[in-house]
Design a protein around this motif. Structure first.
Motif, PDB file in Angstrom:
ATOM      1  N   PRO A 157       0.816  -1.219   0.000  1.00 50.94           N
ATOM      2  CA  PRO A 157       0.000   0.000   0.000  1.00 50.94           C
ATOM      3  C   PRO A 157       0.848   1.268   0.000  1.00 50.94           C
ATOM      4  N   LEU A 158       0.219   2.367  -0.303  1.00 54.76           N
ATOM      5  CA  LEU A 158       0.821   3.675  -0.104  1.00 54.76           C
ATOM      6  C   LEU A 158       0.619   4.018   1.369  1.00 54.76           C
ATOM      7  N   VAL A 159       1.706   4.238   2.087  1.00 50.95           N
ATOM      8  CA  VAL A 159       1.634   4.473   3.531  1.00 50.95           C
ATOM      9  C   VAL A 159       1.642   5.975   3.818  1.00 50.95           C
ATOM     10  N   PHE A 160       0.684   6.386   4.630  1.00 50.31           N
ATOM     11  CA  PHE A 160       0.573   7.781   5.066  1.00 50.31           C
ATOM     12  C   PHE A 160       0.737   7.791   6.575  1.00 50.31           C
ATOM     13  N   ALA A 161       1.883   8.262   7.060  1.00 53.48           N
ATOM     14  CA  ALA A 161       2.166   8.280   8.499  1.00 53.48           C
ATOM     15  C   ALA A 161       2.050   9.712   9.013  1.00 53.48           C
ATOM     16  N   SER A 162       1.286   9.889  10.087  1.00 50.75           N
ATOM     17  CA  SER A 162       1.096  11.246  10.605  1.00 50.75           C
ATOM     18  C   SER A 162       1.560  11.414  12.049  1.00 50.75           C
ATOM     19  N   ILE A 163       2.035  10.329  12.676  1.00 55.75           N
ATOM     20  CA  ILE A 163       2.682  10.422  13.987  1.00 55.75           C
ATOM     21  C   ILE A 163       3.870   9.463  13.974  1.00 55.75           C
ATOM     22  N   PRO A 164       4.900   9.754  14.756  1.00 57.85           N
ATOM     23  CA  PRO A 164       6.115   8.941  14.693  1.00 57.85           C
ATOM     24  C   PRO A 164       6.075   7.658  15.511  1.00 57.85           C
ATOM     25  N   SER A 165       5.029   7.431  16.274  1.00 57.39           N
ATOM     26  CA  SER A 165       5.021   6.360  17.269  1.00 57.39           C
ATOM     27  C   SER A 165       5.471   5.004  16.748  1.00 57.39           C
ATOM     28  N   TYR A 166       4.931   4.594  15.604  1.00 58.10           N
ATOM     29  CA  TYR A 166       5.188   3.238  15.126  1.00 58.10           C
ATOM     30  C   TYR A 166       6.040   3.233  13.859  1.00 58.10           C
ATOM     31  N   ALA A 167       7.054   4.080  13.860  1.00 56.09           N
ATOM     32  CA  ALA A 167       7.941   4.205  12.704  1.00 56.09           C
ATOM     33  C   ALA A 167       8.603   2.873  12.346  1.00 56.09           C
ATOM     34  N   GLU A 168       9.109   2.156  13.349  1.00 60.69           N
ATOM     35  CA  GLU A 168       9.822   0.913  13.057  1.00 60.69           C
ATOM     36  C   GLU A 168       8.890  -0.109  12.433  1.00 60.69           C
ATOM     37  N   THR A 169       7.647  -0.144  12.878  1.00 60.49           N
ATOM     38  CA  THR A 169       6.666  -1.058  12.305  1.00 60.49           C
ATOM     39  C   THR A 169       6.399  -0.709  10.848  1.00 60.49           C
ATOM     40  N   VAL A 170       6.139   0.564  10.590  1.00 58.25           N
ATOM     41  CA  VAL A 170       5.803   1.030   9.241  1.00 58.25           C
ATOM     42  C   VAL A 170       6.932   0.735   8.263  1.00 58.25           C
ATOM     43  N   LEU A 171       8.155   0.986   8.685  1.00 60.09           N
ATOM     44  CA  LEU A 171       9.283   0.844   7.769  1.00 60.09           C
ATOM     45  C   LEU A 171       9.604  -0.608   7.440  1.00 60.09           C
ATOM     46  N   LYS A 172       9.132  -1.536   8.254  1.00 63.63           N
ATOM     47  CA  LYS A 172       9.372  -2.954   7.978  1.00 63.63           C
ATOM     48  C   LYS A 172       8.299  -3.575   7.093  1.00 63.63           C
ATOM     49  N   LEU A 173       7.246  -2.839   6.830  1.00 64.68           N
ATOM     50  CA  LEU A 173       6.166  -3.350   5.983  1.00 64.68           C
ATOM     51  C   LEU A 173       6.411  -2.996   4.524  1.00 64.68           C
ATOM     52  N   PRO A 174       6.156  -3.935   3.592  1.00 59.80           N
ATOM     53  CA  PRO A 174       6.291  -3.605   2.175  1.00 59.80           C
ATOM     54  C   PRO A 174       5.326  -2.477   1.804  1.00 59.80           C
ATOM     55  N   HIS A 175       5.812  -1.497   1.063  1.00 52.70           N
ATOM     56  CA  HIS A 175       4.948  -0.402   0.632  1.00 52.70           C
ATOM     57  C   HIS A 175       5.487   0.184  -0.667  1.00 52.70           C
ATOM     58  N   ARG A 176       4.598   0.781  -1.425  1.00 51.08           N
ATOM     59  CA  ARG A 176       4.994   1.360  -2.713  1.00 51.08           C
ATOM     60  C   ARG A 176       5.309   2.843  -2.599  1.00 51.08           C
ATOM     61  N   GLY A 177       5.073   3.398  -1.449  1.00 45.86           N
ATOM     62  CA  GLY A 177       5.382   4.808  -1.230  1.00 45.86           C
ATOM     63  C   GLY A 177       5.129   5.158   0.220  1.00 45.86           C
ATOM     64  N   ILE A 215       4.553   8.537   2.741  1.00 52.49           N
ATOM     65  CA  ILE A 215       4.344   9.957   3.014  1.00 52.49           C
ATOM     66  C   ILE A 215       4.404  10.152   4.529  1.00 52.49           C
ATOM     67  N   TYR A 216       5.170  11.138   4.962  1.00 51.74           N
ATOM     68  CA  TYR A 216       5.202  11.492   6.383  1.00 51.74           C
ATOM     69  C   TYR A 216       4.612  12.891   6.515  1.00 51.74           C
ATOM     70  N   TYR A 217       3.559  12.990   7.306  1.00 50.63           N
ATOM     71  CA  TYR A 217       2.815  14.251   7.413  1.00 50.63           C
ATOM     72  C   TYR A 217       2.899  14.788   8.835  1.00 50.63           C
ATOM     73  N   TYR A 218       3.495  15.969   8.976  1.00 45.57           N
ATOM     74  CA  TYR A 218       3.555  16.637  10.270  1.00 45.57           C
ATOM     75  C   TYR A 218       2.284  17.458  10.447  1.00 45.57           C
TER      76      TYR A 218
END
Length: 346
Positions: free
Chosen positions: A73-93, A95-98
């Motif tokens: 999926p296209l990942v849209f992250a808006s809080i840093p809490s689970y960064a390590e989880t998100v980065l280990k998942l396959p994704h096609r893109g 986005i980090y949104y502050y």
């Protein structure tokens, strides 16, 4: 992003809310849109517990992906809490949104652990978006793909409510005009002195407060022209807000607030309402012609009275027209075009 402190007021209420959200786990919010609430405790600052939480969260996300048949999926992250989880998942893109200046939250423990995760997402993202210009300026020298993209508003939701022929909800119908309204969390970050001064100096003003109360509002509740209507589901908010005469934001001017992009103002505008607010950079730069700014209790009262006097059908339509260009349909297209360009340039 944080485990509530046991000694802090409201601890058990927050725990019950967390358990209630876990019980939903994977929920279809509307057709084509699902919400996953992983069963996880935000125990940051404890390496072993952080690792176990990351593993558990990753497994739950992978299960949800299989259920929904999502692949890369296209990942849209808006809080840093689970960064390590998100980065280990396959994704096609990615986005980090502050959406806020996270380091300015006053109730976050384990700031170092969250700062590390923030850096991970910031460096790994294909593109970084920031909801406010002040946050953008603080980050754009650190990497190329940092873009200012302010909050959009669910314009259609508010516009439909504004056009509706429904009767006023009974609890607000009993309150006379002029109604000076606010909805959202009613917490200690609100400047109570501003409201207290305005309500006592001009008893004709009727303050309508909608939302859960998290602080001590005993003095305000005792006044006959301040009305606390309690929590209302978000779907009902526009049908209350349309019956305000002025929308206000009287927050304390903290570092977090100064860096924010106040979505509430755009929702008020979508209803055609004049807005009285403390000075916030985003509003001062881009919507100064629609906002009455107040930095003190005396100014707050004067600006409310001025907003009521100067309001007109022409200003009502001006506010609505501007917000019609701030919808999520428009903003998401901008976001995807920037992402595509960033990925192609790599």
């Amino acid at each position: 992003m944080n485990m509530p402190a046991v000694r802090r007021k409201g601890f058990f209420r927050k725990v019950l809310q967390r358990i209630k959200s876990w019980s939903r786990w994977l929920k279809a919010a509307e057709p084509g849109f699902h919400v996953l609430t992983p069963i996880a405790l935000p125990l940051f600052g404890y390496p072993l517990l952080e690792k176990l939480t990351d593993i558990s969260t990753k497994m739950q996300i992978q299960l949800a992906q299989r259920i929904l048949k999502f692949r890369e999926p296209l990942v849209f992250a808006s809080i840093p809490s689970y960064a390590e989880t998100v980065l280990k998942l396959p994704h096609r893109g990615l986005i980090y949104y502050y959406s806020d200046k996270y380091t300015s939250y006053d109730d976050i423990s384990a700031q170092d652990a969250l700062a590390r995760r923030d850096r991970m997402l910031f460096e790994a993202a294909d593109v970084v978006f920031c909801a406010s210009e002040m946050i953008t300026d603080s980050l754009k020298e650190k990497r190329k793909e940092v873009h200012y993209l302010p909050h959009a508003v669910d314009f259609q939701r508010f516009h439909v409510a504004l056009q509706a022929d429904d009767p006023e909800p009974a609890d607000i119908a009993a309150i006379p005009h002029p109604r000076i309204g606010y909805y959202g969390s009613i917490a200690d970050n609100n400047d109570k002195e501003m409201i207290l001064h305005a309500a006592t100096q001009n008893p004709d003003l009727q303050f309508v407060m909608i939302g859960k109360v998290f602080g001590d509002y005993t003095h305000l509740k005792a006044l006959p022209n301040i009305h606390f209507l309690g929590f209302k589901p978000y779907a009902e908010i526009p049908y209350y807000g349309r019956h305000f005469d002025v929308g206000f934001m009287s927050w304390k001017s903290t570092d977090w607030i100064r860096h924010c992009s106040p979505l509430k103002a755009k929702e008020y505008f979508s209803l055609g309402l004049p807005v009285v607010s403390i000075p916030i950079h985003e509003l001062e730069k881009y919507h100064a012609d629609l906002v009455y700014f107040a930095s003190s209790p005396e100014e707050f009262l004067a600006q409310i009275e001025k907003a009521l006097t100067e309001d007109s059908p022409e200003m009502h339509q001006k506010r609505i027209k501007r917000m019609s260009q701030e919808s999520w349909d428009i903003r998401s297209s901008e976001m995807l075009n920037i992402l595509k360009s960033a990925q192609e340039s790599r």
